[in-house]
Enzyme design. Structure first.
Site, PDB file in Angstrom:
ATOM      1  CB  CYS A   1      -9.267  17.693 -27.019  1.00 11.17           C
ATOM      2  SG  CYS A   1     -10.008  19.324 -27.143  1.00 11.17           S
TER       3      CYS A   1
ATOM      4  CG  HIS B   1     -14.235  17.796 -29.929  1.00  5.98           C
ATOM      5  ND1 HIS B   1     -13.776  16.786 -29.092  1.00  5.98           N
ATOM      6  CD2 HIS B   1     -13.317  18.805 -29.835  1.00  5.98           C
ATOM      7  CE1 HIS B   1     -12.642  17.187 -28.528  1.00  5.98           C
ATOM      8  NE2 HIS B   1     -12.357  18.403 -28.939  1.00  5.98           N
TER       9      HIS B   1
ATOM     10  CB  CYS C   1      -4.501  17.473 -31.773  1.00  7.88           C
ATOM     11  SG  CYS C   1      -6.111  18.050 -32.340  1.00  7.88           S
TER      12      CYS C   1
HETATM   13  C1  LIG Z   1     -16.683  27.301 -35.787  1.00 10.42           C
HETATM   14  C2  LIG Z   1     -17.707  27.768 -34.763  1.00 10.42           C
HETATM   15  C3  LIG Z   1     -17.327  29.161 -34.244  1.00 10.42           C
HETATM   16  C4  LIG Z   1     -19.056  27.823 -35.482  1.00 10.42           C
HETATM   17  O1  LIG Z   1     -20.039  28.108 -34.543  1.00 10.42           O
HETATM   18  P1  LIG Z   1     -21.507  28.557 -34.997  1.00 10.42           P
HETATM   19  O2  LIG Z   1     -21.422  29.812 -35.796  1.00 10.42           O
HETATM   20  O3  LIG Z   1     -22.358  28.535 -33.780  1.00 10.42           O
HETATM   21  O4  LIG Z   1     -21.909  27.366 -35.948  1.00 10.42           O
HETATM   22  P2  LIG Z   1     -23.279  27.060 -36.638  1.00 10.42           P
HETATM   23  O5  LIG Z   1     -23.603  25.635 -36.440  1.00 10.42           O
HETATM   24  O6  LIG Z   1     -24.313  28.067 -36.237  1.00 10.42           O
HETATM   25  O7  LIG Z   1     -22.931  27.244 -38.153  1.00 10.42           O
HETATM   26  C5  LIG Z   1     -22.755  28.526 -38.734  1.00 10.42           C
HETATM   27  C6  LIG Z   1     -23.350  28.505 -40.134  1.00 10.42           C
HETATM   28  O8  LIG Z   1     -22.655  27.537 -40.903  1.00 10.42           O
HETATM   29  C7  LIG Z   1     -23.567  26.619 -41.472  1.00 10.42           C
HETATM   30  N1  LIG Z   1     -22.940  25.304 -41.560  1.00 10.42           N
HETATM   31  C8  LIG Z   1     -22.321  24.622 -40.567  1.00 10.42           C
HETATM   32  N2  LIG Z   1     -21.918  23.437 -41.040  1.00 10.42           N
HETATM   33  C9  LIG Z   1     -22.287  23.367 -42.341  1.00 10.42           C
HETATM   34  C10 LIG Z   1     -22.158  22.375 -43.336  1.00 10.42           C
HETATM   35  N3  LIG Z   1     -21.557  21.211 -43.113  1.00 10.42           N
HETATM   36  N4  LIG Z   1     -22.658  22.635 -44.567  1.00 10.42           N
HETATM   37  C11 LIG Z   1     -23.269  23.806 -44.829  1.00 10.42           C
HETATM   38  N5  LIG Z   1     -23.437  24.790 -43.901  1.00 10.42           N
HETATM   39  C12 LIG Z   1     -22.952  24.559 -42.681  1.00 10.42           C
HETATM   40  C13 LIG Z   1     -24.741  26.634 -40.520  1.00 10.42           C
HETATM   41  O9  LIG Z   1     -25.926  26.218 -41.161  1.00 10.42           O
HETATM   42  C14 LIG Z   1     -24.807  28.068 -40.127  1.00 10.42           C
HETATM   43  O10 LIG Z   1     -25.489  28.788 -41.131  1.00 10.42           O
HETATM   44  P3  LIG Z   1     -26.546  29.917 -40.743  1.00 10.42           P
HETATM   45  O11 LIG Z   1     -25.745  30.963 -40.022  1.00 10.42           O
HETATM   46  O12 LIG Z   1     -27.068  30.340 -42.076  1.00 10.42           O
HETATM   47  O13 LIG Z   1     -27.545  29.244 -39.866  1.00 10.42           O
HETATM   48  C15 LIG Z   1     -17.789  26.784 -33.553  1.00 10.42           C
HETATM   49  O14 LIG Z   1     -18.333  25.569 -33.966  1.00 10.42           O
HETATM   50  C16 LIG Z   1     -16.428  26.576 -32.940  1.00 10.42           C
HETATM   51  O15 LIG Z   1     -15.942  27.423 -32.190  1.00 10.42           O
HETATM   52  N6  LIG Z   1     -15.784  25.431 -33.262  1.00 10.42           N
HETATM   53  C17 LIG Z   1     -14.437  25.160 -32.824  1.00 10.42           C
HETATM   54  C18 LIG Z   1     -14.450  24.583 -31.462  1.00 10.42           C
HETATM   55  C19 LIG Z   1     -13.049  24.399 -30.975  1.00 10.42           C
HETATM   56  O16 LIG Z   1     -12.220  25.274 -30.998  1.00 10.42           O
HETATM   57  N7  LIG Z   1     -12.794  23.211 -30.495  1.00 10.42           N
HETATM   58  C20 LIG Z   1     -11.538  22.877 -29.959  1.00 10.42           C
HETATM   59  C21 LIG Z   1     -10.935  21.915 -30.860  1.00 10.42           C
HETATM   60  S1  LIG Z   1      -9.540  21.182 -30.092  1.00 10.42           S
END
Ligand SMILES: CC(C)(COP(=O)(O)OP(=O)(O)OC[C@H]1O[C@@H](n2cnc3c(N)ncnc32)[C@H](O)[C@@H]1OP(=O)(O)O)[C@@H](O)C(=O)NCCC(=O)NCCS
Length: 430
Positions: free
Chosen positions: A92, A386, A416
């Site tokens: 990243c 991101h 990070c």
């Molecule tokens: C966390 C993660 C698994 C979520 O993926 P996802 O399930 O596809 O995410 P979604 O956008 O579909 O959100 C899931 C649910 O949370 C809800 N949600 C997400 N953000 C929200 C918010 N701010 N407020 C309210 N609800 C929220 C969505 O509406 C969704 O609800 P639903 O299932 O009823 O539709 C994914 O984003 C991820 O892997 N992130 C980390 C990435 C990572 O590791 N990056 C490296 C960093 S160095």
């Protein structure tokens, strides 16, 4: 003895709007997105493309067909074909590495005009075959008769046909980024409520900054090829209407039983690209261009992935401050990459801890206190998204623009990254 120290100027930066993977840019590659950002940067800055001497570009999940995305961008955007272009990968922190490598070229006097940045498409990831199936495919390609080709597949079993998609996991620890952030939340006592509050702030600030037109200088409009019937003007992951109540209802994702990390307090899987134009101060002056900032110092560091994976910035920050000959208290604009709210809050906790300073950093005093309310004033990666390879260039651009807007002299960027890597960069306004 007086020694001439050249300064590296950030002339401007631009990025595509960031989009949830599988949405606006579902059919575009990281290369497509990178070409859009770089073309727009050249157009907006009005420079003669012939003056660009190098393109340095970050990308984390490279295409197997065109791994040197930087060179492909040169060839695909009409930039002069004599520009070599090279690609860097530092998870990243890839765009930070691209910018600092480009800056070093200028610092040494090897170039005076360089484009740097990064791109990522999590909609277009290489899906691998299993080892057995891949061996059968390679074996079949070496056979001459159809019968012998088919014979190569005799030992294939149904399970070998299952695709093997890359995971966002550490190859050393086997843990995903999310699991590593869970570990940090638990070890540092970062509450679910604290994480949600921080994530909510990110969304509300990003929504306010977008509504105020604050991002116009740095976010371009994308008319999505190849049909050109979708016009994307803003990031589509920001939830300005988020509430703590709605966030609190979400189930943890990475430790479903005892965890605190949810989709709302994590950065989402994102597609997008960003680019910045760097020049020597002299060249900028000669061209009559007003820089938005200067690169004062930077430092990369790494920590043991088996400890707290995403604490890299804590290890990089002291060196970046020392190299800039300033202290944390001198910094007026702070942007910390938000991989997870738990990671930012953990970074801040360690930066302010005397115990951590003494036990892990070899310092008698803590690095300094950072007020979580005073960072990421226009939102961060949780709300904006991101795209791994692009984030560092987004943040450098935002910090420079904030320095211009607020009149502060020094800005700080921290990111990070996988592998326990962290980067800190100090930018200055003038
Ligand atoms: C966390 C993660 C698994 C979520 O993926 P996802 O399930 O596809 O995410 P979604 O956008 O579909 O959100 C899931 C649910 O949370 C809800 N949600 C997400 N953000 C929200 C918010 N701010 N407020 C309210 N609800 C929220 C969505 O509406 C969704 O609800 P639903 O299932 O009823 O539709 C994914 O984003 C991820 O892997 N992130 C980390 C990435 C990572 O590791 N990056 C490296 C960093 S160095």
């Amino acid at each position: 003895m007086w020694q001439y120290t050249p300064r590296v100027a950030v002339i401007r930066g631009v990025r595509t709007p960031f989009a949830k993977s599988g949405t606006h840019y579902a059919h575009l590659s990281a290369l497509d997105l990178g070409k859009l950002a770089v073309s727009e940067l050249v157009a907006r800055s009005g420079i003669d493309p012939k003056s660009v001497q190098e393109v340095v570009y970050g990308n984390v999940i490279p295409s197997v067909k065109a791994p040197n995305i930087a060179r492909e961008i040169v060839l695909g955007t009409g930039l002069p074909r004599k520009i070599p272009g090279y690609t860097v990968g530092k998870a990243c922190a890839s765009a930070n590495q691209a910018i600092t490598s480009a800056s070093d070229l200028i610092f040494r006097g090897y170039a005076d005009t360089v484009i740097a940045g990064g791109s990522e498409s999590l909609s277009d990831i290489p899906i691998l075959f299993s080892k057995n199936f891949a061996e059968a495919l390679v074996g079949a390609s070496k056979q001459k008769s159809v019968g012998r080709k088919l014979g190569q597949f005799a030992k294939i079993r149904p399970k070998d046909l299952a695709p093997d998609a890359p995971a966002i996991a550490e190859s050393t620890t086997g843990l995903t980024m999310g699991e590593s952030a869970e570990k940090m939340a638990k070890e540092n006592g970062i509450s679910r409520e604290g994480q949600d509050k921080f994530a909510l702030q990110s969304h509300h600030r990003a929504a306010a900054a977008t509504a105020s037109g604050r991002f116009k200088d740095e976010v371009m409009t994308v008319i999505v090829p190849p049909s050109f019937d979708n016009i994307v003007e803003t990031d589509n992951l920001i939830r300005g209407d988020s509430t703590l109540e709605a966030m609190a209802k979400l189930r943890p994702v990475f430790d479903r039983k005892y965890g605190t990390i949810t989709a709302a307090n994590s950065s989402p899987l994102t597609d997008g690209a960003a680019a910045v134009l760097l020049m020597s101060e002299e060249k900028a002056k000669a061209e009559g261009l007003k820089p938005i900032g200067f690169i004062k110092s930077y430092a990369f560091a790494a920590t043991d992935p088996f400890d707290q994976l995403l604490q890299g910035p804590v290890f990089a920050l002291p060196a970046a401050l020392e190299r800039a000959k300033i202290s944390l208290a001198d910094i007026g604009v702070i942007e910390m990459h938000e991989a997870f709210a738990a990671q930012v809050l953990s970074n801040i906790q360690w930066m302010g801890s005397r115990k951590i300073a003494q036990e892990k950093l070899g310092r008698s005093e803590p690095i300094g206190e950072i007020d979580p309310e005073k960072i990421n004033l226009t939102g961060g990666s949780i709300a904006l998204g991101h795209p791994f390879g692009a984030t560092g260039a987004r943040i450098v651009t935002t910090v420079c623009n904030e320095l211009q807007r607020t009149g502060q002299q020094y800005g700080l960027v921290t990111v990070c990254a996988a592998g326990g890597i962290g980067v800190a960069m100090v930018l200055e306004r003038e």
